[in-house]
Write a protein that holds these residues in place. Structure first.
Motif, PDB file in Angstrom:
ATOM      1  N   THR A  18       0.819  -1.174  -0.147  1.00  0.00           N
ATOM      2  CA  THR A  18      -0.002  -0.063   0.463  1.00  0.00           C
ATOM      3  C   THR A  18       0.820   1.348  -0.132  1.00  0.00           C
ATOM      4  N   GLY A  19       0.359   2.934  -0.134  1.00  0.00           N
ATOM      5  CA  GLY A  19       0.513   4.201  -0.341  1.00  0.00           C
ATOM      6  C   GLY A  19       1.924   3.984   0.943  1.00  0.00           C
ATOM      7  N   PRO A  20       0.858   3.740   2.444  1.00  0.00           N
ATOM      8  CA  PRO A  20       1.690   3.814   3.956  1.00  0.00           C
ATOM      9  C   PRO A  20       2.314   3.049   3.885  1.00  0.00           C
ATOM     10  N   THR A  35      13.216   5.834  14.749  1.00  0.00           N
ATOM     11  CA  THR A  35      12.381   6.119  16.519  1.00  0.00           C
ATOM     12  C   THR A  35      11.464   6.083  15.457  1.00  0.00           C
ATOM     13  N   PRO A  36       9.774   5.303  15.418  1.00  0.00           N
ATOM     14  CA  PRO A  36       8.788   5.188  15.243  1.00  0.00           C
ATOM     15  C   PRO A  36       8.614   7.211  15.332  1.00  0.00           C
ATOM     16  N   ASP A  37       8.980   7.403  15.968  1.00  0.00           N
ATOM     17  CA  ASP A  37       8.154   8.765  15.542  1.00  0.00           C
ATOM     18  C   ASP A  37       9.048   9.837  14.629  1.00  0.00           C
ATOM     19  N   ALA A  38      10.164   9.919  14.760  1.00  0.00           N
ATOM     20  CA  ALA A  38      11.363   9.878  13.460  1.00  0.00           C
ATOM     21  C   ALA A  38      10.445   9.601  11.938  1.00  0.00           C
ATOM     22  N   ILE A  39      10.422   7.876  11.713  1.00  0.00           N
ATOM     23  CA  ILE A  39      10.022   7.897  10.807  1.00  0.00           C
ATOM     24  C   ILE A  39       8.305   8.235  10.391  1.00  0.00           C
ATOM     25  N   ALA A  40       7.945   8.963  11.153  1.00  0.00           N
ATOM     26  CA  ALA A  40       6.797   9.888  11.060  1.00  0.00           C
ATOM     27  C   ALA A  40       7.129  11.246  10.857  1.00  0.00           C
ATOM     28  N   GLU A  41       7.634  11.315  10.999  1.00  0.00           N
ATOM     29  CA  GLU A  41       7.833  12.923  10.801  1.00  0.00           C
ATOM     30  C   GLU A  41       8.385  12.573   9.146  1.00  0.00           C
ATOM     31  N   ALA A  42       9.338  11.403   8.988  1.00  0.00           N
ATOM     32  CA  ALA A  42      10.168  12.148   7.343  1.00  0.00           C
ATOM     33  C   ALA A  42       9.440  11.477   6.692  1.00  0.00           C
ATOM     34  N   VAL A  43       7.922  10.342   7.215  1.00  0.00           N
ATOM     35  CA  VAL A  43       7.052  10.315   6.119  1.00  0.00           C
ATOM     36  C   VAL A  43       5.629  11.831   5.785  1.00  0.00           C
ATOM     37  N   LEU A  51       0.605  10.261   8.496  1.00  0.00           N
ATOM     38  CA  LEU A  51       0.030   9.454   8.951  1.00  0.00           C
ATOM     39  C   LEU A  51      -0.199   8.510  10.219  1.00  0.00           C
ATOM     40  N   PRO A  52      -1.159   8.580  10.693  1.00  0.00           N
ATOM     41  CA  PRO A  52      -1.639   8.241  11.706  1.00  0.00           C
ATOM     42  C   PRO A  52       0.169   7.533  12.645  1.00  0.00           C
ATOM     43  N   LEU A  53       0.286   7.814  14.181  1.00  0.00           N
ATOM     44  CA  LEU A  53       1.250   7.166  14.527  1.00  0.00           C
ATOM     45  C   LEU A  53       0.852   5.333  14.893  1.00  0.00           C
TER      46      LEU A  53
END
Length: 146
Positions: A18-20, A35-43, A51-53
């Protein structure tokens, strides 16, 4: 793994890329360790919708189950994710400044052999974290002690 290989990998397991999933995998690839937070920021910076965390965490779990990403705990906070084919080193975490450096797996081979010999335990050194002090922090500590 290139984009087409990842698509085929998912398809062979009856899953869609999928896109996400594509965006999160690309962020992990780009960041190296994150970290998941840094990945969410990059996304969020990639131009797509935020995208929701919770989606980031679920996707990272799915990617880990598929053997595409792995995680390690560099400290007491969130795990740090990286591509599985990037697991070629030991993580060195400074207790002073919090810096993270890499050392080749070869530095831990003898330790793993000793653990296996002494305890009949197979150590997974690809996820190994060694806490200590970097050169700069050791120097500062020595100056403070003097």
């Amino acid at each position: 793994m290139d984009e087409r290989s990842i698509e085929e990998f998912f398809h062979a397991r009856g899953m869609r890329m999928t896109g996400p999933r594509r965006r999160i995998f690309a962020a992990v690839r780009e960041l190296g360790h994150a970290t998941p937070d840094a990945i969410a920021e990059a996304v969020e910076r990639d131009g797509g919708d935020p995208l929701p965390l919770s989606t980031v965490y679920r996707t990272l779990d799915a990617l880990a189950e598929l053997g595409l990403v792995a995680h390690t705990h560099l400290g007491h906070g969130s795990p740090t994710y990286h591509l599985v084919d990037h697991a070629t080193h030991v993580h060195l975490v400074c207790l002073g400044c919090g810096g993270v450096a890499d050392a080749p797996l070869s530095v831990a081979v003898e330790l793993a052999a000793n653990v296996r010999s002494a305890r009949d335990f197979e150590a997974d050194i690809k996820h190994m974290v060694v806490h200590g002090w970097c050169r700069e922090c050791r120097s500062e500590r020595a100056e403070e002690d003097a």
